[in-house]
Scaffold this motif. Structure first.
Motif, PDB file in Angstrom:
ATOM      1  N   THR A  74       0.825  -1.211   0.000  1.00 37.69           N
ATOM      2  CA  THR A  74       0.000   0.000   0.000  1.00 37.69           C
ATOM      3  C   THR A  74       0.855   1.256   0.000  1.00 37.69           C
ATOM      4  O   THR A  74       0.589   2.223  -0.731  1.00 37.69           O
ATOM      5  N   ARG A  75       1.912   1.273   0.817  1.00 38.84           N
ATOM      6  CA  ARG A  75       2.789   2.436   0.868  1.00 38.84           C
ATOM      7  C   ARG A  75       3.549   2.607  -0.452  1.00 38.84           C
ATOM      8  O   ARG A  75       3.760   3.723  -0.913  1.00 38.84           O
ATOM      9  N   LEU A  76       3.964   1.501  -1.074  1.00 37.46           N
ATOM     10  CA  LEU A  76       4.666   1.586  -2.365  1.00 37.46           C
ATOM     11  C   LEU A  76       3.750   2.129  -3.446  1.00 37.46           C
ATOM     12  O   LEU A  76       4.182   2.913  -4.299  1.00 37.46           O
ATOM     13  N   ILE A  77       2.480   1.747  -3.409  1.00 39.39           N
ATOM     14  CA  ILE A  77       1.515   2.277  -4.372  1.00 39.39           C
ATOM     15  C   ILE A  77       1.354   3.777  -4.178  1.00 39.39           C
ATOM     16  O   ILE A  77       1.328   4.553  -5.138  1.00 39.39           O
ATOM     17  N   GLU A  78       1.268   4.206  -2.931  1.00 43.62           N
ATOM     18  CA  GLU A  78       1.152   5.637  -2.640  1.00 43.62           C
ATOM     19  C   GLU A  78       2.355   6.400  -3.172  1.00 43.62           C
ATOM     20  O   GLU A  78       2.216   7.463  -3.790  1.00 43.62           O
ATOM     21  N   LEU A  79       3.547   5.853  -2.950  1.00 35.34           N
ATOM     22  CA  LEU A  79       4.764   6.502  -3.446  1.00 35.34           C
ATOM     23  C   LEU A  79       4.781   6.545  -4.971  1.00 35.34           C
ATOM     24  O   LEU A  79       5.182   7.547  -5.577  1.00 35.34           O
ATOM     25  N   ALA A  80       4.337   5.462  -5.600  1.00 32.88           N
ATOM     26  CA  ALA A  80       4.319   5.410  -7.061  1.00 32.88           C
ATOM     27  C   ALA A  80       3.359   6.442  -7.636  1.00 32.88           C
ATOM     28  O   ALA A  80       3.655   7.104  -8.627  1.00 32.88           O
ATOM     29  N   GLU A  81       2.199   6.587  -6.998  1.00 30.14           N
ATOM     30  CA  GLU A  81       1.204   7.539  -7.484  1.00 30.14           C
ATOM     31  C   GLU A  81       1.663   8.978  -7.305  1.00 30.14           C
ATOM     32  O   GLU A  81       1.349   9.854  -8.117  1.00 30.14           O
ATOM     33  N   ARG A  82       2.418   9.235  -6.233  1.00 33.22           N
ATOM     34  CA  ARG A  82       2.829  10.610  -5.944  1.00 33.22           C
ATOM     35  C   ARG A  82       4.158  10.971  -6.592  1.00 33.22           C
ATOM     36  O   ARG A  82       4.345  12.099  -7.042  1.00 33.22           O
ATOM     37  N   TYR A  83       5.107  10.016  -6.606  1.00 32.84           N
ATOM     38  CA  TYR A  83       6.456  10.349  -7.046  1.00 32.84           C
ATOM     39  C   TYR A  83       6.965   9.472  -8.179  1.00 32.84           C
ATOM     40  O   TYR A  83       8.119   9.591  -8.586  1.00 32.84           O
ATOM     41  N   GLY A  84       6.132   8.563  -8.666  1.00 35.12           N
ATOM     42  CA  GLY A  84       6.599   7.597  -9.654  1.00 35.12           C
ATOM     43  C   GLY A  84       6.933   8.210 -11.003  1.00 35.12           C
ATOM     44  O   GLY A  84       6.320   9.179 -11.440  1.00 35.12           O
ATOM     45  N   LYS A  96       7.444   6.910 -14.942  1.00 31.73           N
ATOM     46  CA  LYS A  96       7.274   5.776 -15.837  1.00 31.73           C
ATOM     47  C   LYS A  96       8.537   5.542 -16.657  1.00 31.73           C
ATOM     48  O   LYS A  96       9.094   6.467 -17.234  1.00 31.73           O
ATOM     49  N   THR A  97       8.973   4.291 -16.698  1.00 28.80           N
ATOM     50  CA  THR A  97      10.136   3.898 -17.494  1.00 28.80           C
ATOM     51  C   THR A  97       9.760   2.665 -18.307  1.00 28.80           C
ATOM     52  O   THR A  97       8.667   2.117 -18.165  1.00 28.80           O
ATOM     53  N   ASN A  98      10.685   2.205 -19.137  1.00 34.50           N
ATOM     54  CA  ASN A  98      10.419   1.019 -19.944  1.00 34.50           C
ATOM     55  C   ASN A  98      10.238  -0.234 -19.094  1.00 34.50           C
ATOM     56  O   ASN A  98       9.559  -1.184 -19.504  1.00 34.50           O
ATOM     57  N   SER A  99      10.845  -0.236 -17.911  1.00 35.21           N
ATOM     58  CA  SER A  99      10.766  -1.424 -17.056  1.00 35.21           C
ATOM     59  C   SER A  99       9.701  -1.327 -15.975  1.00 35.21           C
ATOM     60  O   SER A  99       9.510  -2.272 -15.200  1.00 35.21           O
ATOM     61  N   GLY A 100       8.999  -0.200 -15.900  1.00 34.14           N
ATOM     62  CA  GLY A 100       7.965  -0.056 -14.884  1.00 34.14           C
ATOM     63  C   GLY A 100       7.928   1.350 -14.317  1.00 34.14           C
ATOM     64  O   GLY A 100       8.409   2.296 -14.950  1.00 34.14           O
ATOM     65  N   VAL A 101       7.376   1.478 -13.131  1.00 33.99           N
ATOM     66  CA  VAL A 101       7.286   2.780 -12.466  1.00 33.99           C
ATOM     67  C   VAL A 101       8.434   2.877 -11.476  1.00 33.99           C
ATOM     68  O   VAL A 101       8.527   2.074 -10.531  1.00 33.99           O
ATOM     69  N   ARG A 102       9.310   3.840 -11.689  1.00 31.17           N
ATOM     70  CA  ARG A 102      10.477   4.011 -10.822  1.00 31.17           C
ATOM     71  C   ARG A 102      10.177   5.052  -9.756  1.00 31.17           C
ATOM     72  O   ARG A 102       9.699   6.134 -10.044  1.00 31.17           O
ATOM     73  N   VAL A 103      10.448   4.678  -8.515  1.00 27.41           N
ATOM     74  CA  VAL A 103      10.254   5.586  -7.388  1.00 27.41           C
ATOM     75  C   VAL A 103      11.606   5.823  -6.738  1.00 27.41           C
ATOM     76  O   VAL A 103      12.212   4.900  -6.194  1.00 27.41           O
ATOM     77  N   ALA A 104      12.101   7.049  -6.851  1.00 25.42           N
ATOM     78  CA  ALA A 104      13.361   7.413  -6.208  1.00 25.42           C
ATOM     79  C   ALA A 104      13.032   8.297  -5.017  1.00 25.42           C
ATOM     80  O   ALA A 104      12.654   9.450  -5.177  1.00 25.42           O
ATOM     81  N   LEU A 105      13.123   7.747  -3.830  1.00 23.89           N
ATOM     82  CA  LEU A 105      12.819   8.492  -2.617  1.00 23.89           C
ATOM     83  C   LEU A 105      13.822   8.098  -1.543  1.00 23.89           C
ATOM     84  O   LEU A 105      14.039   6.910  -1.294  1.00 23.89           O
ATOM     85  N   PRO A 106      14.461   9.076  -0.914  1.00 22.45           N
ATOM     86  CA  PRO A 106      15.475   8.746   0.092  1.00 22.45           C
ATOM     87  C   PRO A 106      14.880   8.248   1.396  1.00 22.45           C
ATOM     88  O   PRO A 106      15.001   8.861   2.450  1.00 22.45           O
ATOM     89  N   LEU A 107      14.196   7.113   1.334  1.00 22.51           N
ATOM     90  CA  LEU A 107      13.653   6.461   2.526  1.00 22.51           C
ATOM     91  C   LEU A 107      14.447   5.191   2.805  1.00 22.51           C
ATOM     92  O   LEU A 107      14.584   4.336   1.928  1.00 22.51           O
ATOM     93  N   SER A 108      14.948   5.044   4.003  1.00 24.43           N
ATOM     94  CA  SER A 108      15.641   3.818   4.374  1.00 24.43           C
ATOM     95  C   SER A 108      14.610   2.751   4.725  1.00 24.43           C
ATOM     96  O   SER A 108      13.418   3.037   4.889  1.00 24.43           O
ATOM     97  N   GLN A 109      15.072   1.506   4.865  1.00 27.76           N
ATOM     98  CA  GLN A 109      14.140   0.443   5.264  1.00 27.76           C
ATOM     99  C   GLN A 109      13.615   0.693   6.673  1.00 27.76           C
ATOM    100  O   GLN A 109      12.473   0.351   6.981  1.00 27.76           O
ATOM    101  N   ASP A 110      14.431   1.286   7.530  1.00 31.60           N
ATOM    102  CA  ASP A 110      13.964   1.619   8.876  1.00 31.60           C
ATOM    103  C   ASP A 110      12.810   2.619   8.813  1.00 31.60           C
ATOM    104  O   ASP A 110      11.822   2.509   9.547  1.00 31.60           O
ATOM    105  N   GLU A 111      12.931   3.622   7.929  1.00 30.45           N
ATOM    106  CA  GLU A 111      11.871   4.623   7.785  1.00 30.45           C
ATOM    107  C   GLU A 111      10.624   4.021   7.157  1.00 30.45           C
ATOM    108  O   GLU A 111       9.496   4.338   7.557  1.00 30.45           O
TER     109      GLU A 111
END
Length: 220
Positions: A148-158, A160-175
């Motif tokens: 759900t959180r990945l979908i939210e990130l994709a919709e807001r910051y995604g 589109k590339t040839n391989s899919g929706v790229r989300v570049a966000l400086p969030l660590s796994q802890d965050e």
């Protein structure tokens, strides 16, 4: 200023934005800088114009709970400005950010009644979003919440590339764990599960979503 859809300044007219700029002063923060601190008694607001921040709180045991990610156009700190209570969350820059600091936000609202109504709508939406997340915590497993959180990130910051929706966000796994109400180990396991299904690909602080619809189904 290029606000994200749905953020506060996206609702304002050019004249209202100009008046807001005139009521404050510009300021910049470097990545990782704490902008506001939970429990602090300051009452200024920040209108974010560039970059993204995380809003978080800490439990009594010291665990960080990420409440929201905000981007350009967001209004930060409005509750303390209005009710005078201490800050309810800590706000930190996820990347270099710029914004407008407004010291007397209530004075601006008194002069712009339409904006005051829009602010109430914005606060209501944030409360609804918080309610949705509480429901998710009880109804979804960790993998569903991560999806759900990945979908939210994709919709807001995604992007589109040839391989899919790229989300570049400086969030660590802890965050990300703090944002999903799970442990880092559980989030790591959830990401591995989504990778094994071919839904996503992960790298250093980036995610490529290969199958957004498949991810939506897993999030339910």
């Amino acid at each position: 200023m290029n606000p994200e859809p749905g953020e506060f300044t996206s609702l304002l007219t050019p004249e209202e934005i100009a008046a807001l700029r005139a009521a404050g002063r510009p300021r910049r923060w470097e990545r990782g800088t704490t902008v506001m601190t939970e429990g602090d008694t300051s009452d200024w607001v920040l209108v974010l114009t560039e970059g993204r921040v995380k809003c978080s709180s800490h439990t009594s045991s010291g665990t960080e709970v990420v409440l929201a990610i905000r981007g350009p156009g967001a209004l930060i700190g409005e509750m303390s400005s209005i009710d005078g209570w201490p800050r309810s969350a800590t706000v930190a820059a996820l990347e270099p950010i710029e914004g407008i600091v407004v010291q007397d936000f209530p004075a601006y609202l008194r002069e712009h009644g339409r904006v005051a109504v829009l602010l109430m709508q914005s606060v209501t939406e944030k409360l609804r979003d918080a309610d949705r997340k509480r429901i998710e915590y009880g109804a979804f497993d960790t993998t569903g919440r991560v999806a759900t959180r990945l979908i939210e990130l994709a919709e807001r910051y995604g992007e589109k590339t040839n391989s899919g929706v790229r989300v570049a966000l400086p969030l660590s796994q802890d965050e990300l764990a703090g944002w999903t109400g799970a442990s880092r180990e559980a989030v790591s396991k959830a990401l591995r599960s989504l990778r094994d299904r071919g839904l996503i690909e992960t790298g250093r602080r980036r995610v490529i979503i290969h199958n957004l619809e498949g991810l939506r189904k897993r999030a339910r």
